[in-house]
Motif scaffolding. Structure first.
Motif, PDB file in Angstrom:
ATOM      1  N   LYS A   1       1.020  -1.365   0.136  1.00  0.00           N
ATOM      2  CA  LYS A   1       0.051   0.004   0.182  1.00  0.00           C
ATOM      3  C   LYS A   1       0.916   1.282   0.067  1.00  0.00           C
ATOM      4  CE  LYS A   1      -2.193  -0.912   3.962  1.00  0.00           C
ATOM      5  NZ  LYS A   1      -1.226  -1.839   4.524  1.00  0.00           N
ATOM      6  N   SER A   2       1.778   1.275   0.968  1.00  0.00           N
ATOM      7  CA  SER A   2       2.611   2.554   0.876  1.00  0.00           C
ATOM      8  C   SER A   2       3.460   2.814  -0.336  1.00  0.00           C
ATOM      9  CB  SER A   2       3.474   2.456   2.400  1.00  0.00           C
ATOM     10  OG  SER A   2       2.392   2.506   3.500  1.00  0.00           O
TER      11      SER A   2
ATOM     12  N   LEU B   1       1.374   4.484  -2.756  1.00  0.00           N
ATOM     13  CA  LEU B   1       1.293   5.846  -2.470  1.00  0.00           C
ATOM     14  C   LEU B   1       2.414   6.673  -2.752  1.00  0.00           C
ATOM     15  CD1 LEU B   1      -0.921   5.636   0.686  1.00  0.00           C
ATOM     16  CD2 LEU B   1      -1.607   5.944  -1.701  1.00  0.00           C
ATOM     17  N   LYS B   2       3.718   5.912  -2.253  1.00  0.00           N
ATOM     18  CA  LYS B   2       4.951   6.694  -2.868  1.00  0.00           C
ATOM     19  C   LYS B   2       5.300   7.136  -4.282  1.00  0.00           C
ATOM     20  CE  LYS B   2       7.334   5.500   1.776  1.00  0.00           C
ATOM     21  NZ  LYS B   2       8.270   4.798   2.429  1.00  0.00           N
TER      22      LYS B   2
ATOM     23  N   GLN C   1       0.324   9.311   9.001  1.00  0.00           N
ATOM     24  CA  GLN C   1       0.021   8.493  10.319  1.00  0.00           C
ATOM     25  C   GLN C   1       0.351   9.204  11.395  1.00  0.00           C
ATOM     26  OE1 GLN C   1       0.982   4.501  10.463  1.00  0.00           O
ATOM     27  NE2 GLN C   1       0.281   4.241  12.701  1.00  0.00           N
TER      28      GLN C   1
ATOM     29  N   ASP D   1      -1.896   8.136   4.171  1.00  0.00           N
ATOM     30  CA  ASP D   1      -1.339   6.918   4.374  1.00  0.00           C
ATOM     31  C   ASP D   1      -1.802   6.361   6.011  1.00  0.00           C
ATOM     32  OD1 ASP D   1       0.021   4.607   4.556  1.00  0.00           O
ATOM     33  OD2 ASP D   1       1.940   5.449   3.943  1.00  0.00           O
ATOM     34  N   GLU D   2      -2.486   5.636   6.137  1.00  0.00           N
ATOM     35  CA  GLU D   2      -2.849   5.016   7.699  1.00  0.00           C
ATOM     36  C   GLU D   2      -3.160   6.092   8.467  1.00  0.00           C
ATOM     37  OE1 GLU D   2      -3.356   1.949   8.297  1.00  0.00           O
ATOM     38  OE2 GLU D   2      -2.133   0.816   6.749  1.00  0.00           O
ATOM     39  N   CYS D   3      -3.953   7.166   8.144  1.00  0.00           N
ATOM     40  CA  CYS D   3      -3.941   8.422   8.894  1.00  0.00           C
ATOM     41  C   CYS D   3      -4.965   8.308  10.034  1.00  0.00           C
ATOM     42  CB  CYS D   3      -4.610   9.525   7.795  1.00  0.00           C
ATOM     43  SG  CYS D   3      -6.159   9.289   7.483  1.00  0.00           S
TER      44      CYS D   3
ATOM     45  N   ALA E   1      -4.956   4.512   2.337  1.00  0.00           N
ATOM     46  CA  ALA E   1      -4.415   3.312   2.673  1.00  0.00           C
ATOM     47  C   ALA E   1      -4.767   3.065   4.291  1.00  0.00           C
ATOM     48  CB  ALA E   1      -2.834   3.383   2.663  1.00  0.00           C
TER      49      ALA E   1
END
Length: 228
Positions: free
Chosen positions: A41-42, A45-46, A86, A162-164, A193
């Motif tokens: 996932k990350s 996004l990157k 996050q 991202d995993e916020c 994500a």
């Protein structure tokens, strides 16, 4: 608006983080990107933020093939994005106002435009009364609202989260998700994500599941059974 075509990402140690990713996201969509930690996932996004480069394939965003953007132009490209982290990534020695103001200053916004816009977004995210506080004086949920204010202050076309909600309890997580939904309803594309399955049960947005670097499912929540 966003299109991944046959995208692979292989790191120097030989680890294949993404495997033949084909994904399209339309303007104004809200998409949950789900999967276990390490699923990819990350990394995906990157690639969007150009923190990482693809190994093969194509990625286009807002009509531009970002894999071909020159290094000198990446900063300009990133102005179209708002990123929510996050761990908040707030400057501890600056107030709420100053943390958000800085995002406008670094892109060269006229000083006379900064204050009214910052106050507007702080009001939008519900922390206008905290504008003079420091991050250490805020709750986790309030810190994330500052992060969202910073992400939207320059009016991006896309929000990447991202995993916020990873460091928040369920009530604060729901509050943050409702805030992102409100922003999305204004036409901003949101990609979030998460590995929080409970969140998915409460919202009806599109869900894209990644496992071992591959897209396993891509469907609306109303017909989705979480397998991660």
């Amino acid at each position: 608006m966003i299109k991944f075509t046959n995208v692979d990402k292989i790191y120097s140690d030989g680890n294949k983080s993404l495997d033949n990713i084909n994904l399209g996201i339309k303007q104004g969509e809200f998409v949950f990107l789900v999967g276990h930690s390490g699923a990819g996932k990350s990394t995906l996004l990157k690639l969007l933020t150009r923190e990482e480069k693809i190994s093969s394939g194509r990625v286009s965003v807002l009509g531009e093939e970002i894999t071909k953007i020159k290094t000198s132009k990446i900063h300009s490209y990133r102005r179209k994005l708002g990123v929510v982290f996050q761990d908040f990534k707030l400057l501890q020695d600056k107030t709420v106002y100053e943390n958000v103001e800085l995002a406008m200053r670094v892109v060269g916004t006229s000083p006379k435009e900064i204050k009214p816009r910052v106050m507007e977004v702080l009001d939008k995210v519900g922390i206008l009364d905290k504008h003079g506080r420091y991050p250490s004086e805020l709750s986790g949920g309030e810190c994330q609202r500052v992060g969202i204010a910073r992400a939207i202050v320059n009016k991006p076309s896309i929000i990447i989260a991202d995993e916020c909600t990873g460091n928040l309890d369920i009530d604060n997580s729901i509050s943050i998700l409702n805030l992102l939904k409100d922003i999305n309803e204004e036409g901003v594309t949101v990609i979030m994500a998460t590995h929080d399955i409970e969140i998915l049960k409460l919202f009806s947005q599109r869900v894209v599941e990644i496992k071992d670097g591959k897209i396993m499912k891509d469907t609306k929540r109303d017909s989705y059974e979480v397998s991660v």
